[in-house]
Design an enzyme around this catalytic site. Structure first.
Site, PDB file in Angstrom:
ATOM      1  N   ASP A  34       3.200  10.966 -13.347  1.00  0.00           N
ATOM      2  CA  ASP A  34       3.897   9.969 -14.170  1.00  0.00           C
ATOM      3  C   ASP A  34       3.144   9.656 -15.454  1.00  0.00           C
ATOM      4  OD1 ASP A  34       5.985   9.783 -12.421  1.00  0.00           O
ATOM      5  OD2 ASP A  34       5.716   7.662 -11.928  1.00  0.00           O
ATOM      6  N   SER A  43       2.499  11.648   1.901  1.00  0.00           N
ATOM      7  CA  SER A  43       2.074  10.257   1.973  1.00  0.00           C
ATOM      8  C   SER A  43       1.057   9.910   0.872  1.00  0.00           C
ATOM      9  CB  SER A  43       1.525   9.967   3.374  1.00  0.00           C
ATOM     10  OG  SER A  43       1.290   8.599   3.561  1.00  0.00           O
ATOM     11  N   LYS A  56       7.048  12.060   2.153  1.00  0.00           N
ATOM     12  CA  LYS A  56       6.850  10.901   3.026  1.00  0.00           C
ATOM     13  C   LYS A  56       6.454   9.721   2.146  1.00  0.00           C
ATOM     14  CE  LYS A  56       4.357   8.967   6.955  1.00  0.00           C
ATOM     15  NZ  LYS A  56       4.046   7.699   6.259  1.00  0.00           N
TER      16      LYS A  56
END
Length: 403
Positions: A307, A296, A321
């Site tokens: 990224d 999460s 999740k």
């Protein structure tokens, strides 16, 4: 509440749902009424012909009906909390409760309680419970015969009491049995330490979950770390079950100068974009440690740093999740937690049930119990175990990044 009044409330509530479904053009009134016919029939038979009809607990009946309705979605992260469960959750959110120290969800496939992650230093963590373990029995009672929150309440209890659980673990043919002593669980969201190396001092931070005070305590830890002059930083997000979205965004902002931290997309394809609030700390080489219990909000931070190539990710593939749950209060005092959107990384990757792959893999230790983990997990400045294979590999990768 009288039966007739209850049935009237149910019918009115369903009418509202039907109206909203029609407005959303999901189904027609005819479709919904046809689907609801067996429910009305069942309710009528129970109230009028059940042998012990005078002893029926209508509230429990409706709790079970709502719980079953949500489970029918097949979404492990959508669930119903009855009024008692709402009170229990409030106790947990206050940061102190008696229990085992595990973040869990419902596993619809196995009708079990699934471990998202054990919290650092707690009884569950010390005993060796792992992310992905499925609790199928609590005190010799099958979880499949319980409502989800009933099972959660059975795991909690007075500190010092014992609970016996049976675990189904992937790759293990037989059920594993654990007898755990409940403790008062105190959640300390951020801990830190220092590692002296041939290339200089390295800062280490362990984030156990993303709560209301995590970003504040992370700032305190980073202030201390950078005040002492470090050449690099290790962020340890292993067994971090996540928490608040805003907390993850604030912590990510400490490392991302500007740009998108995370995106969310709802059922209608509408996106919301959350950007960095600005970075006030020096940009140093960073390694993030993750495992199957990193979920999460911890995946939001991991995905953003990966990224932007701000950090190297070391460990195992994360839990996966990437869904957002919204709480809808119900008239009976319960709350419906429903998946309403998915998280996406800055580059647009939806990692739900996929997870984030590390740049460098570390194999999970095969030992069950963490014998060396008899630590005071309420400390903020900690000693770290440099025989930990994750830390060894993470430090190796980080030193290779330092010029």
């Amino acid at each position: 509440m009288k039966r007739n009044s209850l049935i009237f409330v149910i019918v009115m509530a369903i009418s509202v749902i039907v109206a909203s479904l029609i407005l959303s053009a999901a189904v027609t009134t005819k479709d919904v009424n046809k689907a609801l016919e067996p429910f009305y029939q069942t309710l009528s038979y129970i109230l009028n012909t059940y042998y012990q009809k005078d002893d029926i607990n209508l509230n429990k009946l409706m709790d079970s009906a709502i719980d079953g309705l949500v489970k029918g979605l097949g979404d492990d992260f959508s669930y119903y909390e009855n009024p008692e469960g709402v009170e229990e959750k409030q106790i947990e959110m206050e940061g102190e409760y008696g229990g085992l120290g595990i973040e869990v969800t419902y596993d619809s496939e196995y009708k079990a309680v699934k471990v998202v992650s054990p919290m650092y230093g707690t009884p569950a963590w010390r005993a060796g419970l792992k992310a992905g373990d499925r609790i199928v029995s609590i005190d010799d009672q099958p979880v499949s015969e319980m409502e989800y929150m009933e099972a959660v309440r059975k795991l909690r209890g007075k500190p010092g009491t014992t609970v016996r659980i049976k675990i189904l673990r992937e790759g293990v043919d037989t059920l594993l049995t654990f007898e755990l002593i409940r403790e008062k669980i105190q959640i300390i969201p951020v801990k830190h330490a220092f590692i002296e190396t041939s290339k200089g001092r390295i800062g280490y931070t362990l984030i156990t979950r993303f709560g209301a005070k995590t970003s504040e305590e992370m700032a305190e830890a980073l202030n201390d770390i950078f005040a002492r002059g470090v050449k690099g930083l290790i962020l340890d997000l292993r067994d971090n079950p996540g928490g608040y979205l805003n907390s993850a965004i604030e912590v990510a902002s400490y490392f991302i100068d500007k740009g998108v931290v995370v995106k969310t997309k709802n059922a209608y394809g509408i996106e919301e974009v959350y950007e960095s609030k600005g970075n006030n700390y020096p940009n140093v080489p960073i390694v993030v440690l993750v495992n199957k219990g990193s979920a999460s909000a911890s995946e939001i931070l991991t995905g953003a740093l990966k990224d932007y190539e701000i950090a190297k990710i070391v460990g195992e593939k994360t839990f996966g999740k990437g869904s957002v749950q919204t709480g809808f209060p119900l008239s009976n005092g319960g709350t419906l937690y429903l998946t309403t959107a998915h998280y996406m990384t800055p580059s647009g990757k939806d990692i739900h049930k996929i997870g984030i792959e590390p740049d460098v893999y570390v194999e999970e230790a095969t030992t069950t119990k963490r014998e060396s983990a008899a630590v005071d997990y309420t400390k903020k400045i900690i000693d770290i175990d440099m025989s930990d294979p994750y830390l060894v590999k993470g430090l190796e990768v980080l030193l290779g990044m330092i010029k």
